[in-house]
Design an enzyme around this catalytic site. Structure first.
Site, short mmCIF file in Angstrom:
data_model
loop_
_atom_site.label_atom_id
_atom_site.label_comp_id
_atom_site.label_asym_id
_atom_site.label_seq_id
_atom_site.Cartn_x
_atom_site.Cartn_y
_atom_site.Cartn_z
CE LYS A 53 4.94 2.45 -0.50
NZ LYS A 53 5.44 1.82 -1.72
CD GLN A 97 8.77 1.50 -3.16
OE1 GLN A 97 7.93 1.06 -2.40
NE2 GLN A 97 8.54 2.56 -3.92
CG ASP A 120 2.53 -3.03 -4.32
OD1 ASP A 120 1.91 -2.01 -3.99
OD2 ASP A 120 3.72 -3.04 -4.68
#
Ligand code: GUN
Length: 303
Positions: A53, A97, A120
């Site tokens: 990422k 994450q 997200d």
């Protein structure tokens, strides 16, 4: 002929748009989209995801920062970091994450992310916007958004009259994919481990999305002739046919769908790897760019 959906090519398309728009933002507004990725602990799969990422963000011309914290980081420290990033005008996207270590309440941490930087799409505000049928106003989670883009490439944006079955009901994939399909006017059923006669239900699907995390669970004879099959699963299984590798047994990646069997019946199907996987990171870049455009008061591109 079964169409094998090339997720890598579509992801490259998305990344090309992100790069072009990022350059335009820099020229016109003198700003770069900023993405902060936070990793807590040393889970090897998460390390790989987070590194890719951050790398992709740099490739796109973003201001990219990665925070790596030890596994025993107190929840309060993680929350304080998120709050600092919320207040930082150079940051437009914050990603924590998952999974987080067991002593941390992941939902509580996610809720501290500003909904305007929640690229997200996991905060209640963004989940609510999507659930209320306003996906254009929400940040949509990256894997569902990417899956939907692949479906659009095959079936178009209007899914009226089509039956969609989503196997799996996770907050990260199953539920948001179902909402997106519904927003596109498909008739949607969400199946899960308690569903009765799953093979028969799957056989009704014009669009079948598999997101269960069980290797090759969906068999070829569960697939309707001509269906569009989107396989979100990424499972590593032993591959004795490859022999012994350095440092142990060899493995290979498979999806939740038995690919060879299913592709004999599907009209279009995503492979694993090379299907949904590459889309996830591309959509994270797209969401971060959209966030930066909103912060700059310019119309974001539509993906
Ligand atoms: N872990 C696996 N997939 C994801 C994702 O899409 N977002 C976050 N934050 N963590 C993940």
């Amino acid at each position: 002929m079964t169409r094998i959906i090339d997720g890598k090519a579509v992801a490259e398309d998305v990344a090309a748009t992100v790069k072009r728009e990022t350059a335009a933002l820099a020229m016109r507004d003198g700003m770069a989209p900023g993405l902060a990725v936070i990793l807590v602990g040393e889970d090897p799969a998460s390390q790989v995801y987070v590194a890719s990422k951050s790398r992709k963000a740099k490739e796109c011309g973003f201001h990219s920062v990665q925070h790596t914290l030890p596994a025993d980081t107190p929840q309060a420290d993680l929350v304080a970091l998120v709050e600092r990033l919320n207040a930082d005008p150079a940051i437009h996207g914050i990603l924590v994450q998952l999974p987080l270590p067991a002593h941390i309440d992941a939902l509580a941490v996610i809720e501290t992310i500003s909904p305007d930087k929640d690229v997200d799409g996991l905060t209640y505000v963004n989940v609510g916007r999507l659930g209320a049928g306003a996906p254009q106003k929400a940040f949509v989670p990256c894997t569902p958004a990417g899956s939907m883009l692949l479906i659009e490439r095959v079936r178009g944006r209007d899914l009226s009259g089509l039956n969609a079955v989503v196997v799996g009901r996770s907050n990260l994939v199953g539920k948001p994919v179902a909402q997106l399909l519904l927003a596109a006017d498909a008739t949607v059923t969400i199946a899960h481990s308690r569903t009765k006669d799953l093979p028969a239900l799957c056989r009704t699907a014009d669009i079948l999305v598999a997101a269960v995390g069980r290797p090759e669970m969906i068999r070829g004879d569960w697939v309707k002739e001509g269906a569009t099959v989107i396989d979100v699963g990424i499972n590593r299984i032993p591959a004795p046919e490859k022999g012994e590798g350095q440092g142990g047994k060899k493995t290979r990646l498979v999806g939740d769908v038995a690919f060879a069997e299913a592709s004999a019946r599907a009209g279009a199907i995503t492979p694993v790897p090379g299907g949904v996987g590459p889309m996830t990171i591309a959509m994270l870049m797209a969401n971060t760019l959209v966030s930066a455009c909103r912060a700059a008061g310019v119309e974001p591109p539509r993906f």
